[in-house]
Design a protein around this motif. Structure first.
Motif, PDB file in Angstrom:
ATOM      1  N   PRO A   1       0.836  -1.209   0.000  1.00  0.00           N
ATOM      2  CA  PRO A   1       0.000   0.000   0.000  1.00  0.00           C
ATOM      3  C   PRO A   1       0.870   1.258   0.000  1.00  0.00           C
ATOM      4  N   LYS A   2       0.480   2.236  -0.795  1.00  0.00           N
ATOM      5  CA  LYS A   2       1.310   3.440  -0.952  1.00  0.00           C
ATOM      6  C   LYS A   2       1.321   4.335   0.282  1.00  0.00           C
ATOM      7  N   LYS A   3       0.322   4.165   1.146  1.00  0.00           N
ATOM      8  CA  LYS A   3       0.275   4.976   2.361  1.00  0.00           C
ATOM      9  C   LYS A   3       0.659   4.110   3.564  1.00  0.00           C
ATOM     10  N   PRO A   4       1.917   4.210   4.018  1.00  0.00           N
ATOM     11  CA  PRO A   4       2.347   3.396   5.157  1.00  0.00           C
ATOM     12  C   PRO A   4       1.764   3.905   6.470  1.00  0.00           C
ATOM     13  N   ASN A   5       1.713   3.047   7.456  1.00  0.00           N
ATOM     14  CA  ASN A   5       1.311   3.457   8.799  1.00  0.00           C
ATOM     15  C   ASN A   5       2.506   4.092   9.506  1.00  0.00           C
ATOM     16  N   VAL A   6       2.238   4.903  10.514  1.00  0.00           N
ATOM     17  CA  VAL A   6       3.305   5.527  11.303  1.00  0.00           C
ATOM     18  C   VAL A   6       2.941   5.427  12.779  1.00  0.00           C
ATOM     19  N   VAL A   7       3.887   4.929  13.590  1.00  0.00           N
ATOM     20  CA  VAL A   7       3.712   4.864  15.039  1.00  0.00           C
ATOM     21  C   VAL A   7       4.848   5.649  15.685  1.00  0.00           C
ATOM     22  N   LEU A   8       4.487   6.700  16.395  1.00  0.00           N
ATOM     23  CA  LEU A   8       5.468   7.533  17.101  1.00  0.00           C
ATOM     24  C   LEU A   8       5.366   7.226  18.593  1.00  0.00           C
ATOM     25  N   ILE A   9       6.398   6.603  19.136  1.00  0.00           N
ATOM     26  CA  ILE A   9       6.440   6.238  20.558  1.00  0.00           C
ATOM     27  C   ILE A   9       7.266   7.279  21.292  1.00  0.00           C
ATOM     28  N   LEU A  10       6.590   8.089  22.113  1.00  0.00           N
ATOM     29  CA  LEU A  10       7.262   9.166  22.840  1.00  0.00           C
ATOM     30  C   LEU A  10       7.253   8.838  24.331  1.00  0.00           C
ATOM     31  N   THR A  11       8.419   8.516  24.864  1.00  0.00           N
ATOM     32  CA  THR A  11       8.540   8.252  26.289  1.00  0.00           C
ATOM     33  C   THR A  11       8.753   9.570  27.033  1.00  0.00           C
ATOM     34  N   ASP A  12       8.653   9.521  28.353  1.00  0.00           N
ATOM     35  CA  ASP A  12       8.707  10.732  29.168  1.00  0.00           C
ATOM     36  C   ASP A  12       9.914  10.684  30.108  1.00  0.00           C
ATOM     37  N   ASP A  13      10.890  11.557  29.850  1.00  0.00           N
ATOM     38  CA  ASP A  13      12.089  11.679  30.691  1.00  0.00           C
ATOM     39  C   ASP A  13      13.046  10.495  30.582  1.00  0.00           C
ATOM     40  N   LEU A  14      12.952   9.699  29.540  1.00  0.00           N
ATOM     41  CA  LEU A  14      13.856   8.562  29.384  1.00  0.00           C
ATOM     42  C   LEU A  14      15.212   9.065  28.904  1.00  0.00           C
ATOM     43  N   GLY A  15      16.243   8.848  29.706  1.00  0.00           N
ATOM     44  CA  GLY A  15      17.557   9.382  29.400  1.00  0.00           C
ATOM     45  C   GLY A  15      18.328   8.581  28.375  1.00  0.00           C
ATOM     46  N   TRP A  16      19.330   9.220  27.809  1.00  0.00           N
ATOM     47  CA  TRP A  16      20.194   8.634  26.773  1.00  0.00           C
ATOM     48  C   TRP A  16      20.890   7.381  27.284  1.00  0.00           C
ATOM     49  N   GLN A  17      21.229   7.345  28.566  1.00  0.00           N
ATOM     50  CA  GLN A  17      21.942   6.205  29.137  1.00  0.00           C
ATOM     51  C   GLN A  17      21.024   5.217  29.858  1.00  0.00           C
ATOM     52  N   ASP A  18      19.719   5.439  29.773  1.00  0.00           N
ATOM     53  CA  ASP A  18      18.781   4.528  30.429  1.00  0.00           C
ATOM     54  C   ASP A  18      18.473   3.304  29.582  1.00  0.00           C
ATOM     55  N   VAL A  19      18.699   3.403  28.276  1.00  0.00           N
ATOM     56  CA  VAL A  19      18.399   2.298  27.354  1.00  0.00           C
ATOM     57  C   VAL A  19      19.664   1.478  27.139  1.00  0.00           C
ATOM     58  N   LYS A  20      19.558   0.173  27.292  1.00  0.00           N
ATOM     59  CA  LYS A  20      20.739  -0.694  27.294  1.00  0.00           C
ATOM     60  C   LYS A  20      21.565  -0.575  26.027  1.00  0.00           C
ATOM     61  N   CYS A  21      20.921  -0.493  24.866  1.00  0.00           N
ATOM     62  CA  CYS A  21      21.686  -0.439  23.616  1.00  0.00           C
ATOM     63  C   CYS A  21      22.468   0.858  23.464  1.00  0.00           C
TER      64      CYS A  21
END
Length: 612
Positions: free
Chosen positions: A23-43
């Motif tokens: 389909p030419k119109k893709p879906n979009v999911v924007l996941i916005l967390t609150d106050d999640l720091g750069w070093q809080d995510v393991k990767c």
């Protein structure tokens, strides 16, 4: 069993629909967390190992592009959210912090600086991502936190700005009476009943899944806004809490429930980070296991772009409790140094390279123009974007910074600017490898400048800690970047902090500030007369409201005419209360009447001049 059933269904229809195009119109999911720091995510974990576990987010990074130099539009949530929704810089939106819509006042009478006026909510005339996509046939949904105004119910709400579906859930983040007890159970009647993995039910996530499920026959846009990992710092999963007690080598329960050990040592916060990871995983799993009605034989994830990020840097401390540590980045939320604005960002989707890491400098304000390109949605004729379109970068080479073009010049973008004339009182400008930090002060010098070299050639780490101030070693570069920062701010009509005449500090030229003599109303005009005591008044504004005395009252400025020692202006229609603001040549702001403390909006109506 569920996965097998869905895959089986896919196989049954694949033979008859294999040739059908995407389909030419893709879906979009924007996941916005609150106050999640750069070093809080393991990767993102570098230097000292973090105890936090984020397997779902880490897996998402393997499916797309992980940006090492991604930034939030602002240092706090509300202005960042407005910028993401509108594609415009917080300065252009006149929303640079969380609490606005009131006259400029010091936080208290001892403060040396006064934060300038800013809007109380996102201007309803701004065309949001949802409004643009809706005009292109998309179903639009919002789940969770909104916060582009003072309160949840403030106009404009999501449905006023293009969302077909909107629910302001709180999930397990709803404040607990006592975070040491009253944990969720497996009882189905428990509103936070634990799932098979031991995580509390989250209505924000369920609302997002329900929206996608109800609208999967059409192209959809989901704006998913978790309330994690914002305060209150708590978890309803006792098992998860115990897990991190054990991992941190602590005896459960802790005798003193206040977490005051430096670093990433807060078991409650660790549990919250794993909770947002779990809920992110639930969203992705739904997309992976649900067949696309518009593309039989394929799953929704195959034609869905996913953006995962945070609204600002991690909150390192709240009151006396240490929450997390953004190290090696300096500072955190409410500060424009790297720890306050650098955020995790992962983007996946059709034709986006998997397992790719990028050092290209990007920003949340870039999402809007990028989404328009992905969905082939035209922008509004009069729309201005301060963000860049990242679609070419993501499609061709996510590591090539030359593919990100400045929307104003059309040339490769190498600059980024933040303005926070509130609380921390800072403006910052990054150009290439260097970052200038301007701290507004109450001295003769006016500002304090610091220059840091973050990288060499865009990727080789030099001083992301912002620990080595090069301003004295490189005065010409510091001066030039400061000039360019002022130029950018002036283009957007930025407002700056003022000196506080009520401060007890010995401030320069304080004896020269003008004093109010009298004021009144002459027909439709309001006027004020003042005495010049040595410092010339260079600007005057009337700050007025049409709903004074109610919760969430909103105030606006209007320029006043300056003539001799008088200022005047026509009173805006519907005004209920107003105050005068005079700014002298030394940047002192004289408010009349003196509003007092910056704590609530209702205080202004009680001290302002009321229309009788």
């Amino acid at each position: 069993m569920k996965k097998v059933f869905l895959l089986g269904m896919a196989c049954l229809v694949m033979s008859s629909s294999f040739a059908q195009e995407r389909p030419k119109k893709p879906n979009v999911v924007l996941i916005l967390t609150d106050d999640l720091g750069w070093q809080d995510v393991k990767c993102y974990d570098i230097d000292e190992p973090s105890p936090f576990e984020t397997p779902n987010i880490d897996r998402l990074a393997k499916e797309g592009v992980l940006f090492w130099q991604a930034y939030s539009p602002a240092t706090t949530c509300s202005p960042s959210r407005g910028a993401i929704l509108s594609g415009q810089h917080p300065v252009r939106l006149e929303r640079t912090s969380v609490r606005g819509g009131h006259p400029p006042l010091p936080f208290n009478h001892r403060s040396t600086l006064i934060s300038p006026w800013m809007r109380g909510a996102l201007d309803a005339s701004k065309v949001t991502i949802a409004e643009s996509l809706k005009s292109n046939g998309y179903k639009t949904g919002h789940s969770g936190k909104w916060h582009v105004g003072i309160a949840v119910t403030d106009y404009p709400e999501p449905k006023d700005q293009g969302y077909d579906f909107s629910k302001h859930g709180f999930g397990p983040h709803k404040r607990m009476t006592d975070r040491t007890k009253g944990f969720a159970t497996t009882d189905p009647s428990d509103p936070f009943t634990l799932d098979e993995d031991g995580f509390p039910f989250d209505d924000i996530t369920q609302d997002g899944i329900d929206f996608m499920n109800q609208n999967k026959k059409d192209p959809f846009f989901l704006y998913y806004c978790s309330r994690l990992v914002h305060t209150p710092i708590q978890t309803r999963s006792e098992a998860l809490l115990r897990k991190y007690y054990e991992k941190l080598g602590l005896e459960y329960p802790k005798k003193n429930d206040m977490w005051d050990k430096a670093g990433q040592k807060n078991a409650y916060y660790a549990a919250m980070v794993e909770m947002i990871d779990h809920y992110t995983g639930q969203l992705i799993t739904y997309l992976e296991e649900t067949e696309d009605p518009r593309w039989p034989g394929h799953m929704l994830i195959e034609n869905t772009y996913v953006i995962f990020t945070s609204d600002n840097g991690g909150m390192e401390q709240h009151t006396k409790e240490i929450i997390t540590d953004n190290y090696p980045l300096d500072k955190g939320k409410i500060n424009a140094k790297e720890g306050g604005v650098r955020v995790p960002l992962i983007i996946t989707g059709p034709n986006i390279a998997a397992n790719t890491e990028s050092n290209v400098m990007v920003n949340g304000v870039d999402f809007y123009p990028t989404i328009l390109s992905w969905t082939n949605t035209p922008k509004d004729a009069n729309q201005i974007f301060d963000g860049a379109d990242l679609s070419t970068l993501l499609d061709k080479d996510p590591t090539d910074a030359k593919l990100v073009l400045d929307p104003e010049t059309g040339k490769p973008r190498n600059t980024m600017m933040w303005h926070f004339p509130n609380s921390a009182m800072q403006s910052t400008l990054r150009i290439g490898d260097f970052k200038l930090v301007r701290d507004y002060t109450a001295t003769e010098k006016k500002t304090d400048l610091a220059l840091y070299q973050l990288y060499e050639n865009g990727s080789k780490r030099v001083d992301i800690e912002e620990s080595q101030n090069l301003a004295e070693k490189m005065p010409k570069k510091t001066e030039e970047m400061n000039r360019l920062l002022t130029e950018r701010l002036q283009k957007l009509n930025a407002r700056y902090p003022y000196l506080n005449p009520t401060s007890k500090s010995a401030l320069p030229n304080k004896s020269k500030i003008p004093t109010v003599v009298e004021h009144g109303i002459d027909g439709k005009n309001v006027w004020l007369k003042y005495q010049n005591n040595g410092a010339k008044v260079v600007k005057a504004e009337l700050i007025y409201t049409t709903n004074g005395g109610v919760r969430g009252e909103i105030w606006f400025p209007v320029s006043m005419n300056l003539r001799n020692d008088n200022v005047s202006v026509a009173l805006p229609k519907g005004t209920t209360h107003y105050v005068f603001n005079l700014i002298d040549e030394n940047n002192y702001l004289i408010g009349y009447p003196d509003g007092g403390y910056q704590k609530t909006t209702k205080v202004f109506a009680t001290k302002a001049i009321a229309i009788k």
